[in-house]
Structure formats: structure tokens, C-alpha cells
Design an enzyme around this catalytic site. Structure first.
Site, PDB file in Angstrom:
ATOM      1  N   GLU A   1     -10.279 -10.262   2.282  1.00 29.89           N
ATOM      2  CA  GLU A   1     -10.249  -8.808   2.511  1.00 29.89           C
ATOM      3  C   GLU A   1     -11.629  -8.185   2.336  1.00 29.89           C
ATOM      4  OE1 GLU A   1      -7.138  -6.769   3.043  1.00 29.89           O
ATOM      5  OE2 GLU A   1      -6.321  -8.689   3.658  1.00 29.89           O
TER       6      GLU A   1
ATOM      7  N   SER B   1       0.531   4.161   2.482  1.00 27.16           N
ATOM      8  CA  SER B   1       0.872   3.793   3.866  1.00 27.16           C
ATOM      9  C   SER B   1       2.391   3.763   4.044  1.00 27.16           C
ATOM     10  CB  SER B   1       0.251   2.430   4.205  1.00 27.16           C
ATOM     11  OG  SER B   1       0.977   1.735   5.191  1.00 27.16           O
TER      12      SER B   1
ATOM     13  N   ASN C   1     -13.447  -3.305   3.993  1.00 31.50           N
ATOM     14  CA  ASN C   1     -12.759  -4.550   4.331  1.00 31.50           C
ATOM     15  C   ASN C   1     -13.397  -5.273   5.521  1.00 31.50           C
ATOM     16  OD1 ASN C   1     -10.078  -2.489   3.695  1.00 31.50           O
ATOM     17  ND2 ASN C   1     -10.455  -4.280   2.421  1.00 31.50           N
TER      18      ASN C   1
ATOM     19  N   ASN D   1      -3.083   6.990   4.162  1.00 28.61           N
ATOM     20  CA  ASN D   1      -2.889   5.602   4.572  1.00 28.61           C
ATOM     21  C   ASN D   1      -3.455   4.656   3.511  1.00 28.61           C
ATOM     22  OD1 ASN D   1      -1.416   4.961   6.843  1.00 28.61           O
ATOM     23  ND2 ASN D   1      -3.059   5.506   8.274  1.00 28.61           N
TER      24      ASN D   1
ATOM     25  N   ARG E   1      -3.117 -10.338  -1.200  1.00 26.75           N
ATOM     26  CA  ARG E   1      -3.741 -10.505   0.119  1.00 26.75           C
ATOM     27  C   ARG E   1      -4.924 -11.476   0.131  1.00 26.75           C
ATOM     28  NH1 ARG E   1      -4.643  -4.717   3.075  1.00 26.75           N
ATOM     29  NH2 ARG E   1      -2.776  -3.615   2.384  1.00 26.75           N
TER      30      ARG E   1
ATOM     31  N   HIS F   1      -2.214  -5.852  12.009  1.00 26.12           N
ATOM     32  CA  HIS F   1      -3.121  -4.845  12.577  1.00 26.12           C
ATOM     33  C   HIS F   1      -4.537  -5.026  12.069  1.00 26.12           C
ATOM     34  CE1 HIS F   1      -2.099  -3.167   8.675  1.00 26.12           C
ATOM     35  NE2 HIS F   1      -2.915  -2.130   8.833  1.00 26.12           N
TER      36      HIS F   1
ATOM     37  N   HIS G   1      -5.949  -3.792  -3.223  1.00 26.47           N
ATOM     38  CA  HIS G   1      -7.341  -4.270  -3.256  1.00 26.47           C
ATOM     39  C   HIS G   1      -7.921  -3.950  -4.627  1.00 26.47           C
ATOM     40  CE1 HIS G   1      -7.608  -3.608   1.366  1.00 26.47           C
ATOM     41  NE2 HIS G   1      -7.499  -4.902   1.129  1.00 26.47           N
TER      42      HIS G   1
ATOM     43  N   CYS H   1     -13.067   2.898   0.211  1.00 26.04           N
ATOM     44  CA  CYS H   1     -12.536   2.078   1.315  1.00 26.04           C
ATOM     45  C   CYS H   1     -13.296   2.354   2.607  1.00 26.04           C
ATOM     46  CB  CYS H   1     -11.072   2.402   1.574  1.00 26.04           C
ATOM     47  SG  CYS H   1     -10.020   2.274   0.141  1.00 26.04           S
TER      48      CYS H   1
ATOM     49  N   ASN I   1       0.893  -1.154   0.000  1.00 30.15           N
ATOM     50  CA  ASN I   1       0.000   0.000   0.000  1.00 30.15           C
ATOM     51  C   ASN I   1       0.941   1.215   0.000  1.00 30.15           C
ATOM     52  OD1 ASN I   1      -1.338   2.269   1.005  1.00 30.15           O
ATOM     53  ND2 ASN I   1      -2.685   1.092   2.346  1.00 30.15           N
TER      54      ASN I   1
HETATM   55  O1  SUG Z   1      -5.389  -2.315   4.522  1.00 28.84           O
HETATM   56  N1  SUG Z   1      -4.192   0.900   5.253  1.00 28.84           N
HETATM   57  C1  SUG Z   1      -5.270   0.042   4.800  1.00 28.84           C
HETATM   58  C2  SUG Z   1      -6.059   0.739   3.715  1.00 28.84           C
HETATM   59  C3  SUG Z   1      -7.297  -0.038   3.363  1.00 28.84           C
HETATM   60  C4  SUG Z   1      -7.984   0.521   2.166  1.00 28.84           C
HETATM   61  N2  SUG Z   1      -9.183  -0.196   1.932  1.00 28.84           N
HETATM   62  C5  SUG Z   1      -9.665  -0.523   0.719  1.00 28.84           C
HETATM   63  N3  SUG Z   1      -8.953  -0.416  -0.347  1.00 28.84           N
HETATM   64  N4  SUG Z   1     -10.867  -0.998   0.679  1.00 28.84           N
HETATM   65  C6  SUG Z   1      -4.735  -1.289   4.297  1.00 28.84           C
HETATM   66  O2  SUG Z   1      -3.668  -1.300   3.665  1.00 28.84           O
HETATM   67  C7  SUG Z   1      -2.365   1.532   6.732  1.00 28.84           C
HETATM   68  C8  SUG Z   1      -2.209   1.705   8.216  1.00 28.84           C
HETATM   69  C9  SUG Z   1      -0.886   2.286   8.604  1.00 28.84           C
HETATM   70  O3  SUG Z   1       0.076   2.139   7.858  1.00 28.84           O
HETATM   71  O4  SUG Z   1      -0.824   2.878   9.702  1.00 28.84           O
HETATM   72  C10 SUG Z   1      -3.518   0.602   6.353  1.00 28.84           C
HETATM   73  O5  SUG Z   1      -3.782  -0.346   7.055  1.00 28.84           O
END
Ligand code: SUG
Length: 466
Positions: A187, A43, A125, A383, A226, A152, A262, A389, A40
Site C-alpha cells: 500500500e 468509505s 498509496n 472516503n 492490506r 479499484h 493504513h 493520504c 475503511n
Molecule cells: O484505499 N478510499 C481509500 C482511502 C485511502 C486513504 N489513504 C491513506 N490512508 N493513505 C482506500 O480505502 C474509497 C473509495 C470509495 O469507496 O469509493 C477508497 O478507496
């Protein structure tokens, strides 16, 4: 590629009293940038930055308000209690809260960051949901996602399952399944699309996976896949979907390697309209052809598909702008007025010329999108979480909607109460070093309980600590 529906299609008024509800995850008080999600890109890029949970939550609430104003059925999911102190204790950090936090900060800061993560805000998710009209037995089906791909994120499942049971409690309308085994990453709805002539009509379900039985030969090289195909197939079985109503599609490994963690980062759908990037799926042309045939054979009418080519928008620009991570929603309608389709997307899309041009082109006539609404979600976007999302779609008939826990419905009064709650309980500046502070841990837990109070969920039997 596109094929205009023979009749009004997307522009026909909704039939039969079913609506799509958007359940937005309210950002939690511990929102931070911990760089917890490899693959990601946002992030990873923002790891260690100062975050602003107050602004993040207010931005999310403003998006909900705008959707509500557009006439979309809107609801709110509370954040989960964080930090997950019990989880840290289970991992061997013993003693008083201050000792647990201090030891985790020194010895395993990544575990401490996971314990604080506010990632439940990305409710796309949270679960996969099948409307009653498709599930065989007539009930709405839910499977909480195991989110096994991230430490997490995997922490969310227990609380999500309890929340869904509390909100959709009426067993005559709602069926809840256990999360899938962790060996099969799931997911949730971020990798699931439903195609149907209207929300009320039976639909065709598209399950998109990153790797699995058939996909192992072509896995991404750089970043993790994932979601497993086996997980998608199990959800389709749990939900009683007839085989002709489910299609399983593999994500392009190159897309995952370009930051598409995703499917909802690169493809979307609303009723009879499917929109994706050319590079989204392993064999997009064949997959779209299969979907068209299947859709037509179900008597659903023509499917309108739109594929944005790489020469118009590169995968990199699609990922950085989150053009496809939009909400496509049905607005307007009424007795004799046709509904229109609105695109709700992030402000970032305005800033990239190629992306803005594609959007303007879609609205000008090449696709059934009528209006564009840009929303400011920078705190979540950093993030990797865009508008899509932040919400879980749940199609509900009117009688099912009446069975919802009433406290989670968005109303202007509840919006005002949540804004007040966020303004008085959420900090506007959080640094990585704050995580070790027991006072802040307590503040986060107190703030979460205050949100539950506003949503009438304090006595819903939710776990108090994780
Ligand atoms: O799972 N980011 C989430 C973002 C989720 C986005 N959701 C969808 N695409 N539906 C993830 O990667 C980052 C948290 C951090 O780095 O502190 C995070 O979990």
C-alpha cells in the site's frame, strides 16, 4: 512518552539543501462514494451518497495552496484517466462505450464503480520512496504500490508507474522498480515512515505491515490486513537500504479491526519526531524501544517519541477525526532563524473535544509541534482520505529537484489554471446512476486531459486509456 532532544533537534534549521516535497494527487472528475473499501469506515458509511467532484478538487487545491504559502515544497500529480473502459472490456463487457457502461451497470455495478474510481487522489498509496542519501547508490528510489487489496486501487499501478517515470525521468538521479507481486499486498508510503535528524541526513526507515510471515498468528478478524510484511522487506531490498536502516513493525490487528486500514491513520513522523496512538502497533512499546536504540546507534541523535494513550483519545475518535493523518511539515528557517514544525490536519479534529484538547496540549509544550492549521477536506474525508493520504512525500536535494518535470511544481499561476480547469470541467453533483451515462464518461476523460495539459504532461507518453 517523550524525550526532548539534547540539542535543538526538531527546531534546528534544515541542513544540506534537501527538502521534503509533497506531491498531492489532484482529485479526479469522477470522484464518488462507491463504498469500495471494506475496513475503511468512512468509505463504507458514505456508500451511494451524492458526491461533488468540483468541491473535492478545489478543497485539495486549497490545501496545496496553503502548504505552498507556508513555504513547503509542493507539487501536483494529475488524476488518472477514468472510466477504465479497456479494463471493463477485458472483463468481457463488449461493444460501444454505451453498451459497455450499460451492461456493467446492470450486471456488475461494483466493477463499473471501480472503473470510475478517482482513488489515485490518495497519493500516499502511490509508491514507496527512498531518498538518495539512504539508498546506497545515491539515487532516489521508487516502487509503485500494487494496491492489490482493492480492485479499484489495483487499477492505479500501471498509470502511477508511467507517471513517476515521466516526472522523475532523469536516470542519473532516479531509479524506478517494478511493482511487487500481487500476492504481497503493498500500500506504499501510507505504511512507511522515515526518521532522521533532518531531511538531508541519512535516516531510519519504519515499514509497517498488517499481516505476513511473522504476523499470521495474529491477523485482524473483521477487516483485511492490506499490507504484507514480505512486500515491505522486498521494497527495502529493492531500494538498497542497509539492514540497520530498516525496521519492520506489525500493525495491531485490533487497530485494523477498528478501522485503521493504513498506518498513516494512526501514526506519523517528521524527521526526529515520531507520534502514534498507543493502540497502533502490535507491540508498540517494544517497537519504539527498538527504534530509539537503532536511531541512536546510527548516530542520528535522540528520537523524540510521543504516544497518545487510549484514555485521552479512543481508537474510534482517532479514526473518525484523522488526528494522526496530518502533515507534519518543517516551516520557516533561513540564515539564522530556526525552523518550526506545523501540523496540518482536517477540520474534523476541531469538532471532537478530546482530539482538540490533545492537539492544544501538544502545541502548548509536550511535543515539538508549533502551530496547527485546519484544512477543509470533507469530500475526500468521506472516503477515508485525510491530508496525509492526499500526498506522497519525496525528499529531494536541490539538484534532484531541478531534474523534476517542471510542469508539476505548484505555482500560484498553475494553481489558478487548475482552479479554472476544475471549475469549467468538473461536475458539482454526481449520483451513482450517472456512471452508466456515456456522456459523463466522455466528460471525465476530457477533464483529465485538460489537467494533463495544465501540468505539461500531454506529450509525456502516458497511457491514454486504461
Ligand atoms: O484505499 N478510499 C481509500 C482511502 C485511502 C486513504 N489513504 C491513506 N490512508 N493513505 C482506500 O480505502 C474509497 C473509495 C470509495 O469507496 O469509493 C477508497 O478507496
Amino acid at each position: 512518552m517523550s524525550a526532548p532532544p539534547a540539542t535543538g533537534g526538531a527546531h534546528e534549521p534544515a541542513i544540506g539543501g534537501a527538502r521534503e516535497w509533497n506531491f498531492d494527487g489532484l482529485v479526479g472528475p469522477s470522484h464518488s462514494y462507491a463504498g469500495l473499501s471494506p475496513g475503511n469506515l468512512a468509505s463504507e458509511a458514505h456508500r451511494g451518497r451524492v458526491s461533488n467532484p468540483r468541491a473535492a478538487a478545489l478543497q485539495g487545491l486549497e490545501k496545496m495552496r496553503r502548504l505552498h504559502e507556508l513555504g513547503v515544497a509542493q507539487a501536483i500529480l494529475p488524476p488518472h484517466p477514468r472510466p477504465a473502459l479497456r479494463w471493463l472490456r477485458g472483463l468481457g463487457f463488449a461493444g460501444e462505450t454505451s453498451r459497455v457502461l450499460g451492461a456493467a451497470a446492470r450486471e456488475a455495478p461494483h466493477l463499473l464503480a471501480a472503473a470510475y474510481s478517482a482513488s489515485s487522489m490518495w497519493s500516499a498509496n502511490a509508491a514507496t520512496v527512498t531518498p538518495g542519501v539512504d539508498s546506497g547508490g545515491g539515487r532516489v528510489h521508487f516502487t509503485p504500490a500494487n494496491l492489490a487489496g482493492g480492485l479499484h486501487r489495483g487499477l492505479e499501478t500501471t498509470y502511477t508507474a508511467a507517471l513517476l517515470r515521466a516526472i522523475f525521468a532523469d536516470e542519473t538521479h532516479f531509479a524506478h522498480h517494478p511493482p511487487l507481486p500481487a500476492a504481497w499486498g503493498d500500500e506504499g508510503a501510507a505504511n512507511h515512515l522515515r526518521l532522521a535528524p533532518s531531511h538531508a541526513a541519512p535516516g531510519l526507515h519504519v515499514f509497517v505491515y498488517g499481516g505476513g510471515a511473522a504476523g499470521d498468528a495474529a491477523l485482524p478478524r473483521r477487516y483485511p490486513a492490506r499490507h504484507r510484511e514480505e512486500a515491505s522487506r522486498a521494497v527495502a531490498r529493492q531500494h538498497g537500504l542497509a539492514p540497520e536502516r530498516a525496521v519492520f513493525v506489525q500493525q495491531a490487528p485490533a487497530a485494523i479491526d477498528a478501522g485503521v486500514f493504513h498506518n498513516d491513520v494512526i501514526a506519523t513522523a517528521d524527521r526526529d519526531f515520531l507520534w502514534l496512538h498507543e493502540g497502533a502497533w502490535a507491540d508498540a512499546e517494544m517497537a519504539i524501544e527498538t527504534l530509539r536504540r537503532r536511531y541512536a546507534s546510527l548516530g542520528a541523535g535522540p528520537l523524540w517519541s510521543e504516544v497518545t494513550p487510549t484514555h485521552q483519545v479512543s481508537l474510534a475518535d482517532a479514526v473518525s477525526s484523522y488526528l494522526f493523518n496530518c502533515q507534519l511539515v518543517e516551516v520557516g528557517g533561513g540564515e539564522d532563524r530556526a525552523t518550526t514544525r506545523a501540523w496540518i490536519g482536517p477540520e474534523e479534529c476541531r469538532e471532537l473535544e478530546t482530539v482538540r484538547a490533545v492537539l492544544e496540549d501538544l502545541v502548548a509544550g509536550s511535543a515539538p509541534i508549533d502551530t496547527l492549521h485546519f484544512v477543509e477536506l470533507r469530500e475526500s474525508m468521506r472516503n477515508g482520505g485525510g491530508p496525509a493520504c492526499l500526498r506522497l512525500r519525496v525528499v529531494l536535494r536541490d539538484d534532484e529537484a531541478r531534474a523534476l518535470h517542471p510542469g508539476v511544481r505548484f505555482t500560484p499561476e498553475r494553481h489558478a489554471a487548475l482552479v479554472a480547469c476544475v471549475e469549467s470541467h468538473y461536475r458539482d453533483r454526481v449520483e451513482p446512476s450517472d456512471l452508466a451515462d456515456p456522456e459523463w464518461a466522455q466528460e471525465c476523460l476530457t477533464a483529465q486531459r485538460a489537467v494533463l495539459e495544465v501540468l505539461g504532461l500531454s506529450d509525456a507518453g502516458l497511457p491514454e486509456a486504461l
